[in-house]
Design an enzyme around this catalytic site. Structure first.
Site, PDB file in Angstrom:
ATOM      1  N   ARG A 147       0.847  -1.192   0.000  1.00  9.49           N
ATOM      2  CA  ARG A 147       0.000   0.000   0.000  1.00  9.49           C
ATOM      3  C   ARG A 147       0.883   1.241   0.000  1.00  9.49           C
ATOM      4  NH1 ARG A 147      -4.021   2.000   4.901  1.00  9.49           N
ATOM      5  NH2 ARG A 147      -2.182   3.143   5.589  1.00  9.49           N
ATOM      6  N   TYR A 159      -3.344  11.086   6.347  1.00 10.76           N
ATOM      7  CA  TYR A 159      -3.606   9.732   6.824  1.00 10.76           C
ATOM      8  C   TYR A 159      -2.607   8.736   6.205  1.00 10.76           C
ATOM      9  CZ  TYR A 159      -5.132   5.035   6.959  1.00 10.76           C
ATOM     10  OH  TYR A 159      -5.105   3.689   7.124  1.00 10.76           O
ATOM     11  N   ASP A 212      -5.267   3.816   0.014  1.00  8.52           N
ATOM     12  CA  ASP A 212      -6.428   4.046   0.882  1.00  8.52           C
ATOM     13  C   ASP A 212      -6.814   5.525   0.845  1.00  8.52           C
ATOM     14  OD1 ASP A 212      -8.336   4.081   2.864  1.00  8.52           O
ATOM     15  OD2 ASP A 212      -7.106   3.077   4.380  1.00  8.52           O
ATOM     16  N   HIS A 214      -9.366   6.637   2.417  1.00 10.70           N
ATOM     17  CA  HIS A 214      -9.919   6.847   3.761  1.00 10.70           C
ATOM     18  C   HIS A 214     -11.206   7.664   3.734  1.00 10.70           C
ATOM     19  CE1 HIS A 214      -9.113   6.606   8.184  1.00 10.70           C
ATOM     20  NE2 HIS A 214      -8.537   5.496   7.755  1.00 10.70           N
ATOM     21  N   GLU A 238      -8.934   1.772  -1.931  1.00 11.79           N
ATOM     22  CA  GLU A 238      -9.703   1.455  -0.727  1.00 11.79           C
ATOM     23  C   GLU A 238     -10.478   2.660  -0.219  1.00 11.79           C
ATOM     24  OE1 GLU A 238      -7.285   0.249   2.599  1.00 11.79           O
ATOM     25  OE2 GLU A 238      -8.959   0.642   3.932  1.00 11.79           O
ATOM     26  N   GLU A 264     -13.900  -1.744   6.163  1.00  9.99           N
ATOM     27  CA  GLU A 264     -13.260  -1.848   7.482  1.00  9.99           C
ATOM     28  C   GLU A 264     -14.137  -1.317   8.605  1.00  9.99           C
ATOM     29  OE1 GLU A 264      -9.607   0.283   6.694  1.00  9.99           O
ATOM     30  OE2 GLU A 264     -10.322   2.001   7.817  1.00  9.99           O
ATOM     31  N   ARG A 285     -13.638  -5.675   3.025  1.00  7.54           N
ATOM     32  CA  ARG A 285     -12.600  -5.567   4.058  1.00  7.54           C
ATOM     33  C   ARG A 285     -13.134  -5.692   5.480  1.00  7.54           C
ATOM     34  NH1 ARG A 285      -7.992  -3.867   3.778  1.00  7.54           N
ATOM     35  NH2 ARG A 285      -8.176  -2.174   5.271  1.00  7.54           N
ATOM     36  N   ASP A 318      -4.441  -1.601  15.046  1.00  7.82           N
ATOM     37  CA  ASP A 318      -5.329  -1.473  16.210  1.00  7.82           C
ATOM     38  C   ASP A 318      -6.224  -2.703  16.388  1.00  7.82           C
ATOM     39  OD1 ASP A 318      -6.209   0.721  13.974  1.00  7.82           O
ATOM     40  OD2 ASP A 318      -7.943  -0.427  14.618  1.00  7.82           O
ATOM     41  N   GLU A 341      -4.094  -7.215   4.682  1.00  9.24           N
ATOM     42  CA  GLU A 341      -3.285  -6.096   5.169  1.00  9.24           C
ATOM     43  C   GLU A 341      -2.596  -6.545   6.460  1.00  9.24           C
ATOM     44  OE1 GLU A 341      -5.693  -2.941   6.786  1.00  9.24           O
ATOM     45  OE2 GLU A 341      -4.152  -1.443   6.413  1.00  9.24           O
ATOM     46  N   TRP A 405     -12.400  11.760   8.596  1.00 10.60           N
ATOM     47  CA  TRP A 405     -10.982  11.494   8.817  1.00 10.60           C
ATOM     48  C   TRP A 405     -10.612  10.260   8.011  1.00 10.60           C
ATOM     49  CZ3 TRP A 405      -8.552   7.199  11.354  1.00 10.60           C
ATOM     50  CH2 TRP A 405      -7.149   7.285  11.359  1.00 10.60           C
TER      51      TRP A 405
HETATM   52  O1  KDG Z   1      -8.668   2.672  13.813  1.00 10.03           O
HETATM   53  C1  KDG Z   1      -8.696   3.143  12.496  1.00 10.03           C
HETATM   54  C2  KDG Z   1      -7.688   2.408  11.646  1.00 10.03           C
HETATM   55  O2  KDG Z   1      -7.845   1.051  11.805  1.00 10.03           O
HETATM   56  C3  KDG Z   1      -7.821   2.749  10.181  1.00 10.03           C
HETATM   57  O3  KDG Z   1      -7.680   4.116  10.005  1.00 10.03           O
HETATM   58  C4  KDG Z   1      -6.762   2.002   9.381  1.00 10.03           C
HETATM   59  O4  KDG Z   1      -7.785   2.632   7.325  1.00 10.03           O
HETATM   60  C5  KDG Z   1      -7.073   1.883   7.936  1.00 10.03           C
HETATM   61  C6  KDG Z   1      -6.463   0.774   7.206  1.00 10.03           C
HETATM   62  O5  KDG Z   1      -6.779   0.612   6.035  1.00 10.03           O
HETATM   63  O6  KDG Z   1      -5.670   0.040   7.791  1.00 10.03           O
HETATM   64 MG    MG Z   2      -8.430   1.751   5.476  1.00  9.98          MG
END
Ligand code: KDG
Ligand code: MG
Length: 405
Positions: A147, A159, A212, A214, A238, A264, A285, A318, A341, A405
């Protein structure tokens, strides 16, 4: 066999994790991940007050019935907090079942469909040059997919890049309130294609590339970006746009052949049903932790397979090693697995608290054969790392408007 005791464990070995430990009267126990980044204690309260009392005395073998009881039986269905709590129970029960059977969980799902799990790493940087240097390192290590995220000139934090932190794994704010970041769609759109142009010029087309967004673009902006990126043949784009309105993806799809991935923040199949049946995405995802566990992940995956959609579970740091292990068992089985990932388990502290069955080899995740999920949790060690409140950042446009975000 009966569920005798349940512990809700919170620890911060570099970042916060919520772990559920279900202990049976035979002494066999199972572990589940209940971490929702930035909302950890909400899941702790949900588990302690509303879930644990309902499970004591039950037969841990009844994974499906317990899942239905916690989902349908709660009346207040869905949502990240509820589904993370259910997920932790579900993972722990699969772990217990595997330990009783003396088999890794993937054997209970249907056995191996592949030798290794293709992973994608994160190459990020403050500049295009730095990002591409990191891409080169991953290619050398044997990664098949990477990525790319690069800081956008004119925006302070972007990000996916490191900012002032050294360790990507630890990207968790230590400020008492959510940090604020700036976003400009035009600055991003005018810059980001250059990253992929230069990546292809330097490294060719053998390496699969992911990016990503986001969720920061509207569907028509995502469509424009997808078209601009077509020459650089991404594996997927993504979160090109939020999919609260699933119809929006039809607009993106109508304009670009760049493959799309999302999911996600999804919690159930209902977040993805139209995206799946309309075939407006290519990769789903949804994560075991945020999507209610292994039981629904398997069902959603089979459903998605009917529409040629592959699984690419969310693999951010996380999610705890328990979730990553659950994904590995799922991925090694899933006939429609796409890519995982995974950036490894960065810190010493984390590796002292969690032991896990995963390793990297030549861009693949390998899964050691151990009964259950193969993860353990050192409770004594975990006590050394106290929970600390932490928030994800909040984003505003340059004029102050709140944005995704
Ligand atoms: O807690 C938020 C993250 O898990 C996220 O921002 C990570 O977008 C993400 C990714 O693709 O790993
Ligand atoms: Mg993501």
């Amino acid at each position: 066999m009966k569920i005798e005791h349940i512990k809700v464990l919170v620890s911060r070995p570099s970042r916060n994790f919520v772990t559920l430990k279900i202990i049976t009267d035979s002494g066999i126990y199972g572990l589940g991940d209940a971490t929702v980044n930035g909302r950890e204690m909400a899941v702790v309260a949900y588990l302690k007050e509303h879930v644990v009392p309902c499970l004591l005395g039950r037969d841990p073998h009844q994974i499906e019935d317990i899942w239905q009881y916690l989902y349908k039986g709660a009346y207040w269905r869905r949502g990240p907090i509820t589904m993370a709590a259910i997920a932790a129970v579900d993972m722990a029960l699969w772990d217990i079942k595997g330990k009783i059977a003396g088999l890794p969980v993937y054997q209970l799902l249907g056995g191996k469909s592949r030798k290794g799990i293709t992973a994608y790493a994160h190459a990020n940087g403050a500049t295009i040059d730095e990002t591409l240097e990191n891409l080169g390192k991953f290619i050398k290590q044997g990664f098949k997919a990477v990525r790319l995220q690069c800081a956008i000139p004119g925006l302070e934090d972007t990000y996916g890049t490191l900012g002032k932190k050294k360790d990507y794994f630890e990207l968790q704010s230590d400020r008492p309130l959510p940090p604020e970041q700036l976003w400009s769609t035009s600055k991003y759109m005018n810059f980001i294609t250059e990253l992929f142009k230069q990546a292809r010029a330097e490294y060719g087309y053998d390496i699969q590339l992911v990016h990503d967004v986001h969720s920061r673009l509207t569907p028509i902006e995502s469509a424009q970006l997808g078209k601009l990126l077509e020459p650089y043949k991404l594996m997927f784009l993504e979160d090109a746009s939020p999919a609260d309105n699933q119809d929006g993806y039809q607009i993106i799809r109508n304009h670009t052949t760049t493959p799309l991935a999302i999911g996600e923040i999804f919690n159930t199949v209902w977040d993805a049903k139209d995206l799946i049946t309309n075939q407006t995405i290519d990769y789903l995802r949804i994560a075991a932790t945020h999507g209610g566990g292994i039981t629904p992940l398997k069902k959603i995956s089979d459903f998605a397979a009917m529409y040629n959609i592959r699984m690419a579970p969310h693999g951010a740091p996380d999610l705890s090693p328990i979730c990553h292990a659950a994904h590995a068992h799922f991925n090694i089985w899933a006939p429609n697995f796409g890519v995982q990932e995974f950036i490894g388990f960065g810190t010493e502290a984390l590796n002292k608290v969690f032991s896990h069955p995963l390793s990297f080899d030549n861009g693949y995740i390998l899964l050691e054969d151990k009964p259950g999920l193969g993860v353990d949790y050192n409770e004594e060690e975990a006590l050394k790392y106290e929970y600390k409140r932490s928030y994800l950042p909040v984003t505003r446009l340059e004029d102050g408007t709140l944005w995704y975000w």
